[in-house]
Motif scaffolding. Structure first.
Motif, mmCIF file in Angstrom:
data_model
loop_
_atom_site.group_PDB
_atom_site.id
_atom_site.type_symbol
_atom_site.label_atom_id
_atom_site.label_comp_id
_atom_site.label_asym_id
_atom_site.label_seq_id
_atom_site.Cartn_x
_atom_site.Cartn_y
_atom_site.Cartn_z
ATOM 1 N N GLY A 100 12.764 -5.350 9.411
ATOM 2 C CA GLY A 100 13.577 -4.208 9.032
ATOM 3 C C GLY A 100 13.792 -3.277 10.206
ATOM 4 O O GLY A 100 13.097 -3.352 11.222
ATOM 5 N N SER A 101 14.738 -2.364 10.066
ATOM 6 C CA SER A 101 15.011 -1.393 11.130
ATOM 7 C C SER A 101 13.800 -0.497 11.374
ATOM 8 O O SER A 101 13.667 0.089 12.441
ATOM 9 N N ASP A 102 12.891 -0.432 10.391
ATOM 10 C CA ASP A 102 11.652 0.338 10.542
ATOM 11 C C ASP A 102 10.490 -0.530 11.023
ATOM 12 O O ASP A 102 9.353 -0.087 11.053
ATOM 13 N N GLY A 103 10.789 -1.782 11.402
ATOM 14 C CA GLY A 103 9.753 -2.698 11.871
ATOM 15 C C GLY A 103 9.051 -3.460 10.742
ATOM 16 O O GLY A 103 8.127 -4.225 10.995
ATOM 17 N N SER A 104 9.484 -3.257 9.503
ATOM 18 C CA SER A 104 8.811 -3.892 8.362
ATOM 19 C C SER A 104 9.040 -5.407 8.343
ATOM 20 O O SER A 104 10.077 -5.906 8.753
ATOM 21 N N SER A 105 8.024 -6.095 7.840
ATOM 22 C CA SER A 105 8.082 -7.541 7.653
ATOM 23 C C SER A 105 8.366 -7.827 6.182
ATOM 24 O O SER A 105 8.317 -6.912 5.341
ATOM 25 N N PRO A 106 8.623 -9.080 5.817
ATOM 26 C CA PRO A 106 8.779 -9.408 4.395
ATOM 27 C C PRO A 106 7.552 -8.991 3.575
ATOM 28 O O PRO A 106 7.691 -8.514 2.443
#
Length: 188
Positions: A100-106
């Protein structure tokens, strides 16, 4: 009697011909590319059809899983929320990738959405193709096919985001239903 039967046959044949000619040439409305192949038609999704699309994807995935000897999946609201978040985020980033744009993973997105099981995999796509064409493309690649047919899977989340241009960002997430332990459970 024979004349009457012949007249009926002629009338029925004529009616059938008129009905068929009213249909027109089905290829006359298809635009062809320079190679003579039909050009793709923009697949526009009506937001009111979201649930129908999700269930059609679920049915398709479960048919493919059955052929692979895997149990059917069930739609999961948390995984679907995580998929929807990521589909929109990929469109904003204008790139198909798993972060994600916030660095989040699935895993992070599923946890944030409240999913208490383990995420087994996520398939993504940037395309103009329908949900069934997208599933077919995923099935053509070993890594994305493995996500769909993972025998540990119990839950499915599917979502899309369609841009005004028609481009569709698809996300499919498979989880284990919490059977693999609390790996993705929120702390506390």
């Amino acid at each position: 009697m024979e004349t009457m039967i012949a007249r009926r046959s002629l009338l029925l044949s004529g009616a059938g011909f008129v009905a068929l000619s009213a249909c027109g040439d089905p290829l006359a409305s298809v635009a062809l590319g320079p190679d003579g192949s039909p050009l793709p038609v923009l697949y526009r999704i009506d937001p009111a059809d979201t649930a129908r699309i999700q269930f059609r994807m679920l049915d398709s995935v479960n048919s493919l899983r059955a052929a692979a000897g895997a149990m059917p999946l069930q739609l999961n609201a948390e995984l679907t929320a995580a998929a929807a978040t990521h589909a929109r985020d990929m469109a904003l980033q204008n790139r198909p990738w798993h972060f994600g744009s916030d660095g989040s993973s699935p895993i992070d997105r599923a946890r944030t959405a409240g999913y208490r099981g383990t995420v087994l995999g996520e398939n993504i796509s940037e395309t103009y193709e329908s949900e069934l064409e997208t599933i077919a493309a995923w099935m053509a690649q070993p890594d994305t096919r493995d996500v769909i047919t993972d025998v540990r899977g119990r839950d499915l989340g599917v979502a899309y985001f369609q841009e005004d241009s028609g481009k569709i960002w698809w996300v499919l997430v498979v989880g284990d239903g919490g059977l693999g332990g609390p790996a993705n459970a929120p702390a506390g």
